[in-house]
Design an enzyme around this catalytic site. Sequence first.
Site, PDB file in Angstrom:
ATOM      1  N   GLY A  27     -17.009   2.569  -0.975  1.00 31.19           N
ATOM      2  CA  GLY A  27     -17.812   3.790  -0.924  1.00 31.19           C
ATOM      3  C   GLY A  27     -19.056   3.748  -1.769  1.00 31.19           C
ATOM      4  CE1 TYR A  70      -3.265  -2.792   0.331  1.00 29.86           C
ATOM      5  CE2 TYR A  70      -3.657  -2.190   2.607  1.00 29.86           C
ATOM      6  CZ  TYR A  70      -3.953  -2.972   1.527  1.00 29.86           C
ATOM      7  OH  TYR A  70      -4.937  -3.934   1.623  1.00 29.86           O
TER       8      TYR A  70
END
Length: 334
Positions: free
Chosen positions: A212, A56
């Site tokens: 989301g 990440y």
Amino acid sequence: MIHRTLGTTGPQVSALGLGCMGMSALYGDADRGEAVATIHAALEAGVTLLDTGDFYGMGHNEMLIGEALRSAPAARREQALVSVKFGALRDPRGAWSGYDGRPAAVHNFAAYSLQRLGVDHIDVYRIARVDPDVPIEETVGAIAELVEKGYVRHIGLSEVGAQTVRRAAATAPIADLQIEYSLVSRGIEDEILPTTRELGIGITAYGVLSRGLISGHFTRDRQLAANDFRAFSPRFQGENLQHNLNLVEALRKIAERKGVSVAQIAIAWALSRGEDIVPLVGARTRERLTEALGALDVVLDTADLTAIEDAVPAGAAAGDRYPSAQMAHLDSER
């Protein structure tokens, strides 16, 4: 804060975990100060599980978590449990170039993660995707060696099918399987979830708000940055997006009747699926974290669950979870 156990061999953790990926990569630019403050707020609220991956932001996320842990009060720092994914290969441009699950690579990845995190052990360690050229037994066996030496506490899996779960569990004790699970991603219910329950392996559910999409905050006209994963995600494209946001509006009606947000309904649904499931929330700000934690107070009765299932039936989402190139890297069993 309610606590759950990651399987029969795993640690006790908070009912919700914090997925930290979006603080470093794949969802557009993030504010480092706000990210650290959000981790601190999560720990203060009783969240114990922090999830990251060494890829990440090419190590950025681990260093961010390390900074947050060093600057947190000692009592909060000690309660934190860090879950790390490894094995994804990237180049200097950030492009993906496969996975490496060789034992020597496993030990190498762990050494770098320990340094970036500033810890003497990793609580849960797992390969992000199965390396097709290395049997899962070899990869898990290498993590087991790290457990024996005290560098890792528990072994996890990520995005694998039922047969791979069985093979891994026959090699060493497995604490949990991290896998996408939400109202619009329910593929684990047929074979994978029954298998983990049979074997006493917990589920760490990521994507509970589908990046989301089902948070109630994503709008039809939202413009995504070029460095936002969702700009290339099939579920956020064209007619797929329109269809999926119609599902969200149906979910919003249920949320409004209960006086809660869409995100809280979606997270509460994930929490309702069993004590062996720990949803990860990808909050990047304290505001979104507060909203997510509010889901712990949402009680869904039988009528509520029926209404949610009617509004968003299994398989109702349009589009794959990932672009085709990334879907190809998922365990072939899935």
